[in-house]
Design a protein around this motif. Sequence first.
Motif, PDB file in Angstrom:
ATOM      1  N   ILE A 602       0.677  -1.251   0.118  1.00 22.94           N
ATOM      2  CA  ILE A 602      -0.046   0.064  -0.102  1.00 22.94           C
ATOM      3  C   ILE A 602       0.899   1.358   0.038  1.00 22.94           C
ATOM      4  CG2 ILE A 602      -1.449   1.477   1.710  1.00 22.94           C
ATOM      5  CD1 ILE A 602      -3.038  -0.926   2.133  1.00 22.94           C
ATOM      6  N   ALA A 603       1.862   1.195   0.928  1.00 20.86           N
ATOM      7  CA  ALA A 603       2.552   2.525   1.048  1.00 20.86           C
ATOM      8  C   ALA A 603       3.405   2.857  -0.305  1.00 20.86           C
ATOM      9  CB  ALA A 603       3.748   2.256   2.179  1.00 20.86           C
ATOM     10  N   GLN A 604       3.791   1.839  -0.732  1.00 24.79           N
ATOM     11  CA  GLN A 604       4.640   1.722  -1.955  1.00 24.79           C
ATOM     12  C   GLN A 604       3.694   2.512  -3.348  1.00 24.79           C
ATOM     13  OE1 GLN A 604       6.620  -1.459  -3.352  1.00 24.79           O
ATOM     14  NE2 GLN A 604       8.515  -0.355  -4.081  1.00 24.79           N
ATOM     15  N   LEU A 605       2.444   1.856  -3.384  1.00 22.02           N
ATOM     16  CA  LEU A 605       1.696   2.278  -4.393  1.00 22.02           C
ATOM     17  C   LEU A 605       1.210   3.802  -4.035  1.00 22.02           C
ATOM     18  CD1 LEU A 605      -0.655  -0.792  -4.544  1.00 22.02           C
ATOM     19  CD2 LEU A 605       0.917  -0.244  -6.316  1.00 22.02           C
ATOM     20  N   HIS A 606       0.930   4.142  -3.195  1.00 21.68           N
ATOM     21  CA  HIS A 606       0.708   5.421  -2.620  1.00 21.68           C
ATOM     22  C   HIS A 606       1.703   6.407  -3.051  1.00 21.68           C
ATOM     23  CE1 HIS A 606      -1.417   8.637  -0.791  1.00 21.68           C
ATOM     24  NE2 HIS A 606      -0.576   8.924   0.049  1.00 21.68           N
ATOM     25  N   GLN A 607       2.878   6.027  -2.677  1.00 15.91           N
ATOM     26  CA  GLN A 607       4.071   6.859  -3.102  1.00 15.91           C
ATOM     27  C   GLN A 607       4.038   7.150  -4.607  1.00 15.91           C
ATOM     28  OE1 GLN A 607       6.680   8.339  -1.474  1.00 15.91           O
ATOM     29  NE2 GLN A 607       5.399   7.944   0.073  1.00 15.91           N
ATOM     30  N   LEU A 608       3.992   6.132  -5.436  1.00 17.26           N
ATOM     31  CA  LEU A 608       4.085   5.965  -6.829  1.00 17.26           C
ATOM     32  C   LEU A 608       2.965   6.900  -7.274  1.00 17.26           C
ATOM     33  CD1 LEU A 608       4.647   2.445  -7.523  1.00 17.26           C
ATOM     34  CD2 LEU A 608       6.473   3.971  -7.991  1.00 17.26           C
ATOM     35  N   ARG A 609       1.936   6.534  -6.836  1.00 15.05           N
ATOM     36  CA  ARG A 609       0.580   7.362  -7.389  1.00 15.05           C
ATOM     37  C   ARG A 609       0.949   9.056  -6.939  1.00 15.05           C
ATOM     38  NH1 ARG A 609      -5.270   6.132  -4.814  1.00 15.05           N
ATOM     39  NH2 ARG A 609      -4.076   6.733  -2.809  1.00 15.05           N
ATOM     40  N   GLY A 610       1.719   9.228  -5.872  1.00 15.09           N
ATOM     41  CA  GLY A 610       1.911  10.412  -5.567  1.00 15.09           C
ATOM     42  C   GLY A 610       2.913  11.333  -6.648  1.00 15.09           C
ATOM     43  N   ARG A 611       3.573  10.699  -7.886  1.00 11.80           N
ATOM     44  CA  ARG A 611       4.248  11.254  -8.772  1.00 11.80           C
ATOM     45  C   ARG A 611       3.171  11.896  -9.599  1.00 11.80           C
ATOM     46  NH1 ARG A 611       6.974  12.247  -6.267  1.00 11.80           N
ATOM     47  NH2 ARG A 611       6.649  10.818  -4.424  1.00 11.80           N
ATOM     48  N   GLU A 633      -6.455  -7.917  -2.852  1.00  7.48           N
ATOM     49  CA  GLU A 633      -7.539  -7.341  -3.282  1.00  7.48           C
ATOM     50  C   GLU A 633      -7.714  -6.141  -2.416  1.00  7.48           C
ATOM     51  OE1 GLU A 633     -10.065  -6.262  -5.863  1.00  7.48           O
ATOM     52  OE2 GLU A 633      -8.759  -8.291  -6.276  1.00  7.48           O
ATOM     53  N   ALA A 634      -7.783  -6.298  -1.134  1.00  6.35           N
ATOM     54  CA  ALA A 634      -8.106  -5.106  -0.149  1.00  6.35           C
ATOM     55  C   ALA A 634      -7.325  -3.824  -0.216  1.00  6.35           C
ATOM     56  CB  ALA A 634      -8.191  -5.816   1.169  1.00  6.35           C
ATOM     57  N   ARG A 635      -5.923  -4.470  -0.759  1.00  3.24           N
ATOM     58  CA  ARG A 635      -4.988  -3.447  -0.946  1.00  3.24           C
ATOM     59  C   ARG A 635      -5.205  -2.451  -1.910  1.00  3.24           C
ATOM     60  NH1 ARG A 635      -0.886  -7.190   0.160  1.00  3.24           N
ATOM     61  NH2 ARG A 635      -0.304  -7.139  -2.084  1.00  3.24           N
ATOM     62  N   LEU A 636      -5.578  -3.085  -3.056  1.00  2.26           N
ATOM     63  CA  LEU A 636      -5.649  -2.235  -4.327  1.00  2.26           C
ATOM     64  C   LEU A 636      -6.977  -1.524  -4.205  1.00  2.26           C
ATOM     65  CD1 LEU A 636      -4.378  -4.705  -7.254  1.00  2.26           C
ATOM     66  CD2 LEU A 636      -3.275  -2.959  -5.745  1.00  2.26           C
ATOM     67  N   GLN A 637      -7.939  -1.904  -3.481  1.00  2.00           N
ATOM     68  CA  GLN A 637      -9.492  -1.374  -3.366  1.00  2.00           C
ATOM     69  C   GLN A 637      -9.268  -0.366  -2.370  1.00  2.00           C
ATOM     70  OE1 GLN A 637     -11.913  -2.339  -5.196  1.00  2.00           O
ATOM     71  NE2 GLN A 637     -12.862  -0.310  -4.153  1.00  2.00           N
ATOM     72  N   ALA A 638      -8.386  -0.509  -1.406  1.00  2.00           N
ATOM     73  CA  ALA A 638      -8.061   0.914  -0.343  1.00  2.00           C
ATOM     74  C   ALA A 638      -7.552   1.912  -1.282  1.00  2.00           C
ATOM     75  CB  ALA A 638      -7.020   0.479   0.702  1.00  2.00           C
ATOM     76  N   LEU A 639      -6.577   1.764  -2.271  1.00  2.00           N
ATOM     77  CA  LEU A 639      -6.004   2.801  -3.173  1.00  2.00           C
ATOM     78  C   LEU A 639      -7.120   3.498  -3.986  1.00  2.00           C
ATOM     79  CD1 LEU A 639      -2.894   3.331  -3.528  1.00  2.00           C
ATOM     80  CD2 LEU A 639      -3.162   1.507  -2.184  1.00  2.00           C
ATOM     81  N   PHE A 646      -2.556   8.936   5.297  1.00  2.00           N
ATOM     82  CA  PHE A 646      -2.970   8.316   6.883  1.00  2.00           C
ATOM     83  C   PHE A 646      -4.048   7.478   6.834  1.00  2.00           C
ATOM     84  CE2 PHE A 646      -0.454  12.225   7.439  1.00  2.00           C
ATOM     85  CZ  PHE A 646       0.145  11.823   8.404  1.00  2.00           C
ATOM     86  N   GLU A 647      -5.080   7.605   6.072  1.00  2.00           N
ATOM     87  CA  GLU A 647      -6.039   6.684   6.249  1.00  2.00           C
ATOM     88  C   GLU A 647      -5.672   5.193   5.487  1.00  2.00           C
ATOM     89  OE1 GLU A 647      -9.730   8.375   4.691  1.00  2.00           O
ATOM     90  OE2 GLU A 647     -10.067   6.589   3.985  1.00  2.00           O
ATOM     91  N   LEU A 648      -4.803   5.444   4.552  1.00  3.43           N
ATOM     92  CA  LEU A 648      -4.350   3.991   3.791  1.00  3.43           C
ATOM     93  C   LEU A 648      -3.458   3.178   4.807  1.00  3.43           C
ATOM     94  CD1 LEU A 648      -3.550   5.525   0.203  1.00  3.43           C
ATOM     95  CD2 LEU A 648      -5.293   3.640   0.748  1.00  3.43           C
TER      96      LEU A 648
END
Length: 726
Positions: A602-611, A633-639, A646-648
Amino acid sequence: MSERGVDLGRLAELEVEALNGVGPKKAKALAKADIANLLDLLTYYPRKYLDRTKEAKIVDLFEGEEASVLVTVNSSSSRRIRGGKVMVTSTVSDESGSLKLTFFNQAWRERQLCPGRQAVIFGKVELYRGQRQMTNPVVDLVGDKTGRIIPVYPQSDKSGLHSWDVAEWVAEILRRTVPPSGRGLVDPLPDYLLDEHDFITREAAFKGIHQPESLAEVAEARRRLVFDELFRLQLALVLRKRAIERTENGAAHVTDGPLLIGFTDRLPFELTRAQRRVIDEILADLAKPVPMHRLLQGDVGAGKTLVAVAAMLAAVDGGHQAALMAPTEVLAEQHYAGIRQLLEGMTVEDSTSLFSDRPLRVELLSNRVTAAERKRILSQLITGEVDMAIGTHALIQDNVMFSSLGVVVIDEQHRFGVEQRAALRERSYESASPDVLVMTATPIPRTAAMTVYGDLDVSVLDEMPPGRNPIETRRVRASGNLDQPAPGLDTAADLEAMWDEVRSEIDEGRQVYVVCPLIDESDKLDVASAEAVFDRLSGVELAEHRLGLLHGRLTPAEKDQTMDLFRSGHLDVLVATTVIEVGVDVPNATVMIILDAGRFGIAQLHQLRGRVGRGSHRSTCWLVGETTTEDGEARLQALVDSTDGFELAEVDLDLRGEGTILGERQKGRNDLRLASLRRDRTVVGEARQAAIDVVDADPTLDAHSGLAAELQLFLDQGDAEFLLKS
Ligand code: ADP
Ligand code: MG
């Protein structure tokens, strides 16, 4: 509280062989579970409890029903069946009837379920020729138990460690320590804390967790022991924090100087409320003669750079210097360019002539500067002619010396401990230690932060600058390697639609990141995958466009060149491994495609998305890929559901548990056996506050000798000495 009782240290001195039931063989089995002494054993907690009041009798079991029954084994036997498999059958019974158990491919069950053993069996009841039976049920061996609540300890058939043995040994320890037969256990918690939290005594807690009369008793015992664990941890962290504050003296910075005020006045926008609050927190630290050690958490794009610049300007206002360390050359250069622009035209008083000002000097120390230039910058850091230095870690190493280093900002650095602080102190001719601000865009929940970064103060930028376009996140269920659609899904059409949208974004002048599947830890395979994706996209989906490739095997010069081309708009698409994860800022990039997204956390996806989402255009993040697990599945859905870091982070903590977060900052014996940063998050805060109260009233724990002794016990030697010396 019995002052003359046994303390945990005494239990730790006694080896398990001191117990009647433990000989060399059992001692060996215990050693395999890391249990060497009586303290280890007493803190080896049950993994669950069997509530025998809830158990059924065999005669009452219905076909198709799941149930647990306490039984005695009558007989067990095994035979080979088709395909070379082994089938074990056991007959078990209670006073009401008998039950047949069948196990496939678990040959060891024959030995485990030897006649006479007691076990609790859990499974689904079947009827076969009028006989009740269960196939592959869950088995908990409990030994010969009569209590109503039976603790089940982690056990291992292989090493010969059995739950009933552990229960037996723990009972012996309790018998020999707890009154009336024992001297009692010392309770080191101050009485006012016991009252305030309505805790049972530690003695009662150990008894309640190992030999409960009811599950409610377990809960009370757990509540107390969890607090003890977290309180010890927080005590250590708070002591460390205060000890550092005592040993270091810092500069009391000027926090209302002309540079700082001029800087905020000339910004083309208003600071967010969060930025103002955090800057105030930092300035309050800077004004004190104690060096700051503060962590700034803020989501990507929250505007941490401005906060950093404000802190650095305060240093320069007082005639000191400031340094900003970035994790990579690319980021250092990006910061340099951005900060130069922010500070363009600002001047400082020139100490060499009375009535004149000179331009504020910001310099970049990267491996792209020439040797001659580097030499010049280094000598001007020593004379104090350079006000701010920006670079990588090399900035605070070897031959770099500052005249008076006042503030250091460390961007995206997770590990920054006592040693690094000591190294920093040596970089400056001034005796004062610099104030340190560590910034991270990887948010972790507040309670976890209190533990992971417990020796730092934490500030949170929890508000985004206005005018941001939220990033829309979409899932494409296709395999990450593009040409193998996952079975059963109309992925080809989904992917086509995605590329259509991507191409039209490029046609409108926007830019695109494509992050390649993470193969494994191996750099080499990641590179190969990035190259394959690059070739494929250049030839097919994005054949009309200009693509660049970025991965870890390129030389720094090659990386820089590619980044420059992308930043200046000469490339439409950047195909990359996760090297772009941190901090890269290209506002014109509006599309982020993450291939095989299920492999990322999750953290990494969020970082990447932040680009993306850094400019004024609408941005999209595509998560491509299948996940095979529920968690994935839950991870991707969270994104998809949230862009709030912080929620993530909370979701992440829920999904992964805290082990990953605690990581390597926790060493020694202060590990958490019962406490969970997730389940017990409120207790973390309470323990933190209690630790602060105790330490601030009694900085070296002279009046709390029991607590001090316990810290000695649970921390490694060096740590304890450092913390408790006055
Ligand atoms: P972070 O480092 O926290 O990811 P940055 O400091 O790079 O974020 O800021 C992201 C962008 O937001 C930058 O372009 C910055 O100029 C802009 N920004 C920062 N603070 C504000 C603000 N208060 N109002 C408008 N824009 C801001
Ligand atoms: Mg940043």
